[in-house]
Design a protein around this motif. Structure first.
Motif, short mmCIF file in Angstrom:
data_model
loop_
_atom_site.label_atom_id
_atom_site.label_comp_id
_atom_site.label_asym_id
_atom_site.label_seq_id
_atom_site.Cartn_x
_atom_site.Cartn_y
_atom_site.Cartn_z
N TRP A 121 0.90 -1.38 -0.24
CA TRP A 121 0.03 0.06 -0.16
C TRP A 121 0.79 1.40 0.20
O TRP A 121 0.83 2.34 -0.67
CB TRP A 121 -0.92 0.10 1.24
N GLN A 122 2.03 1.17 0.75
CA GLN A 122 2.89 2.15 1.04
C GLN A 122 3.48 2.43 -0.26
O GLN A 122 3.61 3.64 -1.19
CB GLN A 122 3.74 2.24 2.14
N LEU A 123 4.03 1.59 -1.02
CA LEU A 123 4.69 1.56 -2.18
C LEU A 123 3.86 2.01 -3.44
O LEU A 123 4.08 2.89 -4.01
CB LEU A 123 5.32 0.18 -2.80
N PHE A 124 2.64 1.56 -3.57
CA PHE A 124 1.74 2.03 -4.52
C PHE A 124 1.41 3.35 -4.47
O PHE A 124 0.99 4.14 -5.36
CB PHE A 124 0.72 0.92 -4.70
N THR A 125 1.13 3.70 -3.00
CA THR A 125 0.89 5.11 -2.75
C THR A 125 1.96 6.01 -3.26
O THR A 125 1.73 7.04 -4.06
CB THR A 125 0.56 5.31 -1.11
N ILE A 126 3.10 5.62 -3.11
CA ILE A 126 4.34 6.53 -3.38
C ILE A 126 4.49 6.76 -4.92
O ILE A 126 4.82 7.70 -5.47
CB ILE A 126 5.76 5.87 -2.78
N TRP A 127 4.00 5.47 -5.66
CA TRP A 127 4.25 5.59 -7.28
C TRP A 127 2.70 6.21 -7.65
O TRP A 127 2.76 5.97 -8.96
CB TRP A 127 4.24 3.98 -7.79
N ASN A 128 1.97 6.27 -6.80
CA ASN A 128 0.57 6.81 -7.46
C ASN A 128 0.08 5.87 -8.40
O ASN A 128 -0.52 5.91 -9.49
CB ASN A 128 0.77 8.28 -7.93
N ALA A 129 -0.11 4.71 -8.03
CA ALA A 129 -0.44 3.47 -8.86
C ALA A 129 -1.05 2.35 -8.22
O ALA A 129 -1.02 1.08 -8.26
CB ALA A 129 0.76 2.70 -9.30
N LEU A 130 -1.96 2.61 -7.06
CA LEU A 130 -2.69 1.77 -6.44
C LEU A 130 -3.56 0.82 -7.08
O LEU A 130 -3.63 -0.50 -6.78
CB LEU A 130 -3.68 2.34 -5.32
N GLY A 131 -4.14 1.37 -8.45
CA GLY A 131 -4.72 0.46 -9.21
C GLY A 131 -3.89 -0.67 -9.97
O GLY A 131 -4.69 -1.50 -10.23
N TRP A 132 -2.77 -0.65 -9.86
CA TRP A 132 -1.85 -1.62 -10.27
C TRP A 132 -1.94 -3.09 -9.34
O TRP A 132 -1.56 -4.09 -9.84
CB TRP A 132 -0.23 -1.38 -10.31
N ALA A 133 -2.18 -2.84 -8.32
CA ALA A 133 -2.34 -3.94 -7.16
C ALA A 133 -2.78 -5.09 -7.58
O ALA A 133 -2.47 -6.37 -7.73
CB ALA A 133 -2.74 -3.55 -5.98
N PRO A 134 -4.21 -4.98 -8.12
CA PRO A 134 -4.77 -6.51 -8.31
C PRO A 134 -4.20 -7.11 -9.51
O PRO A 134 -4.01 -8.32 -9.56
CB PRO A 134 -6.35 -5.99 -8.90
N GLY A 135 -3.66 -6.41 -10.58
CA GLY A 135 -3.25 -6.89 -11.90
C GLY A 135 -1.62 -7.67 -11.70
O GLY A 135 -1.29 -8.70 -11.95
N LEU A 136 -0.87 -6.83 -10.63
CA LEU A 136 0.28 -7.30 -10.32
C LEU A 136 0.14 -8.68 -9.38
O LEU A 136 0.88 -9.47 -9.46
CB LEU A 136 1.26 -6.26 -9.65
N GLY A 137 -0.78 -8.65 -8.46
CA GLY A 137 -1.09 -9.53 -7.62
C GLY A 137 -1.26 -10.84 -8.49
O GLY A 137 -1.02 -12.12 -8.29
N ARG A 138 -2.32 -10.77 -9.55
CA ARG A 138 -2.56 -12.04 -10.29
C ARG A 138 -1.40 -12.35 -11.24
O ARG A 138 -1.19 -13.83 -11.35
CB ARG A 138 -3.73 -11.49 -11.49
N VAL A 139 -0.64 -11.70 -11.74
CA VAL A 139 0.76 -12.07 -12.27
C VAL A 139 1.52 -12.75 -11.47
O VAL A 139 1.99 -14.03 -11.67
CB VAL A 139 1.37 -10.77 -12.99
N LEU A 140 1.72 -12.32 -10.05
CA LEU A 140 2.52 -13.22 -9.34
C LEU A 140 2.03 -14.40 -8.86
O LEU A 140 2.80 -15.47 -8.76
CB LEU A 140 2.86 -12.20 -7.95
N HIS A 141 0.80 -14.37 -8.66
CA HIS A 141 -0.14 -15.70 -8.46
C HIS A 141 -0.04 -16.75 -9.57
O HIS A 141 0.27 -17.94 -9.29
CB HIS A 141 -1.60 -15.51 -8.19
N ALA A 142 0.18 -16.08 -10.77
CA ALA A 142 0.16 -17.11 -11.94
C ALA A 142 1.79 -17.53 -12.04
O ALA A 142 1.90 -18.88 -12.12
CB ALA A 142 0.23 -16.32 -13.07
N LEU A 143 2.62 -16.80 -11.43
CA LEU A 143 4.12 -17.26 -11.54
C LEU A 143 4.09 -18.37 -10.33
O LEU A 143 4.88 -19.16 -10.72
CB LEU A 143 5.08 -16.06 -11.21
N ALA A 144 3.47 -18.11 -9.23
CA ALA A 144 3.58 -19.23 -8.05
C ALA A 144 2.93 -20.44 -8.45
O ALA A 144 3.45 -21.66 -8.35
CB ALA A 144 2.57 -18.65 -6.92
N LEU A 145 1.84 -20.44 -9.47
CA LEU A 145 1.32 -21.59 -10.11
C LEU A 145 2.20 -22.51 -10.91
O LEU A 145 2.48 -23.55 -10.88
CB LEU A 145 0.07 -21.53 -10.33
N GLY A 146 3.13 -21.31 -11.79
CA GLY A 146 3.98 -21.99 -12.61
C GLY A 146 5.12 -22.88 -11.88
O GLY A 146 5.80 -23.53 -12.14
#
Length: 157
Positions: A114-139
């Motif tokens: 939350w702090q990082l995305f707030t600093i970067w003004n990119a809180l909307g990126w969180a769900p997408g990046l979370g999905r990408v990391l989850h896909a990497l976990a499954l891989g």
């Protein structure tokens, strides 16, 4: 093969006790917090990233050691640890807008992502990046199983 299946059962988040991080979740937490401390000197952004970074780098380094020693089965099992860690980071990243996950501080304002995305003004990126990391976990689970069973698969050829 039985050892691999048991390892999968133990390492996948929420399997042993749903809703709790389990043994590996607590191990990952230790490395996560150590990453913050070890990178504190490098500034706020790097320190905040350091938790998730170390949580992923420690199992990745262990995989590298086992592969360098030619111990593929061990490397495959440790890849399941990396998958578990990636799944944890993916959940943490995706939680940034809501900040619902329990934190050891008890204060939702200390949520790293939350702090990082707030600093970067990119809180909307969180769900997408979370999905990408989850896909990497499954891989990583698939790769871990394949690496662990490589010698067995090769013998059957």
């Amino acid at each position: 093969m039985l050892g691999l299946l048991l390892s999968l059962w133990v390492t996948l988040p929420g399997v042993v006790r749903p809703g709790e991080p389990g043994f590996l979740g607590n191990v990952n937490l230790i490395f996560h917090e150590a990453g913050h401390v070890l990178l504190m000197w490098a500034g706020e952004v790097v320190m905040l990233l350091g938790g998730s970074l170390f949580q992923l780098l420690v199992p990745a380094a262990c995989i590298g050691v086992f592969l360098a020693r030619g111990e593929r089965f061990a490397a495959g099992l440790v890849t399941l640890w990396l998958a578990h860690s990636l799944a944890g980071v993916s959940a943490y990243v995706a939680d940034a807008p809501l900040r619902n996950l329990p934190l050891i501080t008890g204060d939702p304002d200390t949520h790293d992502w939350w702090q990082l995305f707030t600093i970067w003004n990119a809180l909307g990126w969180a769900p997408g990046l979370g999905r990408v990391l989850h896909a990497l976990a499954l891989g990583a689970v698939v790769v871990g199983v394949f690496v662990a069973l490589w010698d067995d698969l090769k013998e059957k050829e």
